[in-house]
Scaffold this active site. Sequence first.
Site, PDB file in Angstrom:
ATOM      1  N   SER A 134      18.309 -13.397  28.033  1.00  0.00           N
ATOM      2  CA  SER A 134      17.241 -14.105  27.340  1.00  0.00           C
ATOM      3  C   SER A 134      17.725 -15.523  27.065  1.00  0.00           C
ATOM      4  CB  SER A 134      16.920 -13.365  26.037  1.00  0.00           C
ATOM      5  OG  SER A 134      15.949 -14.057  25.302  1.00  0.00           O
ATOM      6  N   LYS A 160      14.913 -14.356  31.395  1.00  0.00           N
ATOM      7  CA  LYS A 160      13.759 -14.449  30.491  1.00  0.00           C
ATOM      8  C   LYS A 160      13.830 -15.779  29.762  1.00  0.00           C
ATOM      9  CE  LYS A 160      12.936 -12.244  26.032  1.00  0.00           C
ATOM     10  NZ  LYS A 160      12.789 -10.947  25.357  1.00  0.00           N
ATOM     11  N   LEU A 161      12.748 -16.568  29.865  1.00  0.00           N
ATOM     12  CA  LEU A 161      12.691 -17.853  29.190  1.00  0.00           C
ATOM     13  C   LEU A 161      11.874 -17.722  27.911  1.00  0.00           C
ATOM     14  CD1 LEU A 161      11.883 -20.263  32.183  1.00  0.00           C
ATOM     15  CD2 LEU A 161      14.131 -19.563  31.311  1.00  0.00           C
ATOM     16  N   LYS A 162      12.440 -18.188  26.809  1.00  0.00           N
ATOM     17  CA  LYS A 162      11.674 -18.262  25.571  1.00  0.00           C
ATOM     18  C   LYS A 162      10.713 -19.441  25.698  1.00  0.00           C
ATOM     19  CE  LYS A 162      13.452 -14.954  23.046  1.00  0.00           C
ATOM     20  NZ  LYS A 162      12.594 -13.879  22.483  1.00  0.00           N
ATOM     21  N   ASP A 188       8.830 -15.150  27.166  1.00  0.00           N
ATOM     22  CA  ASP A 188       8.605 -14.486  25.872  1.00  0.00           C
ATOM     23  C   ASP A 188       8.200 -15.531  24.844  1.00  0.00           C
ATOM     24  OD1 ASP A 188       8.569 -12.937  23.612  1.00  0.00           O
ATOM     25  OD2 ASP A 188      10.681 -12.348  23.689  1.00  0.00           O
ATOM     26  N   ASN A 190       7.135 -14.761  21.588  1.00  0.00           N
ATOM     27  CA  ASN A 190       7.311 -14.345  20.189  1.00  0.00           C
ATOM     28  C   ASN A 190       6.130 -14.766  19.311  1.00  0.00           C
ATOM     29  OD1 ASN A 190      10.636 -14.781  20.899  1.00  0.00           O
ATOM     30  ND2 ASN A 190      10.003 -12.896  19.888  1.00  0.00           N
ATOM     31  N   GLU A 213       5.558 -11.904  27.722  1.00  0.00           N
ATOM     32  CA  GLU A 213       5.822 -11.046  26.563  1.00  0.00           C
ATOM     33  C   GLU A 213       5.236 -11.641  25.289  1.00  0.00           C
ATOM     34  OE1 GLU A 213      10.017 -10.255  26.359  1.00  0.00           O
ATOM     35  OE2 GLU A 213       9.942  -9.402  24.352  1.00  0.00           O
ATOM     36  N   ASP A 238       5.928  -6.601  22.627  1.00  0.00           N
ATOM     37  CA  ASP A 238       7.180  -6.395  21.896  1.00  0.00           C
ATOM     38  C   ASP A 238       6.803  -6.148  20.427  1.00  0.00           C
ATOM     39  OD1 ASP A 238       9.500  -6.763  20.390  1.00  0.00           O
ATOM     40  OD2 ASP A 238      10.195  -8.544  21.423  1.00  0.00           O
ATOM     41  N   LYS A 262      12.432  -1.732  21.603  1.00  0.00           N
ATOM     42  CA  LYS A 262      13.603  -1.989  20.767  1.00  0.00           C
ATOM     43  C   LYS A 262      13.684  -0.839  19.777  1.00  0.00           C
ATOM     44  CE  LYS A 262      13.276  -7.022  20.908  1.00  0.00           C
ATOM     45  NZ  LYS A 262      12.651  -8.180  20.219  1.00  0.00           N
ATOM     46  N   GLY A 290      16.343  -6.685  23.031  1.00  0.00           N
ATOM     47  CA  GLY A 290      17.603  -6.948  22.343  1.00  0.00           C
ATOM     48  C   GLY A 290      17.379  -7.725  21.059  1.00  0.00           C
TER      49      GLY A 290
HETATM   50  C1  NPQ Z   1      12.762 -10.822  21.555  1.00  0.00           C
HETATM   51  N1  NPQ Z   1      15.291 -11.136  21.333  1.00  0.00           N
HETATM   52  O1  NPQ Z   1      12.766 -10.216  22.592  1.00  0.00           O
HETATM   53  C2  NPQ Z   1      14.030 -11.081  20.720  1.00  0.00           C
HETATM   54  C3  NPQ Z   1      13.717 -11.775  19.496  1.00  0.00           C
HETATM   55  C4  NPQ Z   1      14.737 -12.358  18.628  1.00  0.00           C
HETATM   56  C5  NPQ Z   1      17.153 -11.418  22.810  1.00  0.00           C
HETATM   57  O2  NPQ Z   1      15.104 -12.475  23.121  1.00  0.00           O
HETATM   58  C6  NPQ Z   1      18.568 -13.428  15.586  1.00  0.00           C
HETATM   59  C7  NPQ Z   1      18.663 -12.068  15.818  1.00  0.00           C
HETATM   60  C8  NPQ Z   1      17.562 -14.170  16.140  1.00  0.00           C
HETATM   61  C9  NPQ Z   1      17.734 -11.459  16.647  1.00  0.00           C
HETATM   62  C10 NPQ Z   1      15.595 -14.308  17.548  1.00  0.00           C
HETATM   63  C11 NPQ Z   1      15.741 -11.735  22.447  1.00  0.00           C
HETATM   64  C12 NPQ Z   1      16.619 -13.570  16.973  1.00  0.00           C
HETATM   65  C13 NPQ Z   1      16.713 -12.202  17.235  1.00  0.00           C
HETATM   66  C14 NPQ Z   1      14.666 -13.685  18.357  1.00  0.00           C
HETATM   67  C15 NPQ Z   1      15.758 -11.616  18.073  1.00  0.00           C
HETATM   68  O3  NPQ Z   1      11.701 -11.198  21.141  1.00  0.00           O
HETATM   69 MG    MG Z   2      10.373 -10.386  22.581  1.00  0.00          MG
END
Ligand code: NPQ
Ligand code: MG
Length: 369
Positions: A134, A160-162, A188, A190, A213, A238, A262, A290
């Site tokens: 990620s 995976k790009l945020k 993703d 969020n 996502e 998610d 998750k 994750g």
């Molecule tokens: C997700 N994780 O899939 C998350 C969200 C996320 C690995 O992309 C600190 C601890 C900051 C957990 C930020 C990945 C976080 C975190 C985002 C999880 O959406």
């Molecule tokens: Mg996510």
Amino acid sequence: MKIDGVELREVALPLVSPFRTSLGTQHERNALLVRVVGGETEGWGECAAEDEPTYSPEYLAGAADLIRRFALPALAPHGLDPAAVGPALRHLRGHVMAKAAVETAVLDCWLRAHGVSLAQHLGGVRRRVRVGVSVGIAETVDALLETVDKHLTAGYARIKLKIEPGWDLEPVRAVRETFGPGVMLTVDANTAYTPADLRHLAQLDAYGLTLIEQPFAPGDLRSHAALAARLDTPVCLDESITSARDAAEAIRMGACSIINIKPGRVGGYLEARRVHDVAEANGVPVWCGGMLETGLGRAANLALAGLPGFTLPGDISATERYYHRDITRPFVLDGGELPVPQGPGIGVTPDPEALEACTTSVEWIPLSA
Ligand code: NPQ
Ligand code: MG
């Protein structure tokens, strides 16, 4: 067997590099570890909650409070029985991540006492799993390309790009054009978009993404269904999915065709398996998400990712992606894969010295039935 007591331990692990998502920037992972002691055996669980309630409504201090004041007293009469934890805590609303940490510690302890691995117990069929990485929001597209190049060279099976408004089409196009059509690429958000962004998001169809996502709010299944009807790119949920029942509802509504599982977000590994089963029965692929886990959570996630329905690479990166020094032995990427731990329970234990070095608080809670 009875539970003698439970240790709540907070640890602080500096991240190798800051992790920026649409929710904010993280420099350090503070994690809550639960250690259950029953007779000669102990078991570990890691709480997925973060310091602040931004990804989910839960946060670390709140989770510790819930466990201390409500979960452990409710658990005390039941003894060491992983199947009893869910029912014993059912009257407590929400707090899935706190409950998951307790259940995982009980499960790990019980499995160790019986010499069974978590992978075996859950019904895993793989000894190694393909994993992705990620990639956080970067300062510039050039900096992003450099990071992606490094991860592809390391061998990750998926990038995976945020994304967020203002950081979506351009970075996605740049990554696709630079690294070619052979790279498995996902995004993703969020929850950073609104239903008014539907036409904008439809432009992502040009880049051959494996999935998009969670663009919208957790409770907004309707907008996800509208987007799914409009896009060629599969929609993955998610934050919206906190139980197997949520998963069934989302699938029925056409709100997603892929699910990120998750364990913390759905209340534990046993419910995670039920989400997997619901998805599999509906032909919906799943993958393991994750939460910047330490080696303890990472090990347990690998066991889950060995189930047959986990057909897409998970956010279970090698230890060095996140931490210089973890509390367990490191997980090392090999051909885009990580090994599923085969030992009893979650298959790993903390290194006492490494654990002490990053501990910020410890509390021992004796349990009397
Ligand atoms: C997700 N994780 O899939 C998350 C969200 C996320 C690995 O992309 C600190 C601890 C900051 C957990 C930020 C990945 C976080 C975190 C985002 C999880 O959406
Ligand atoms: Mg996510």
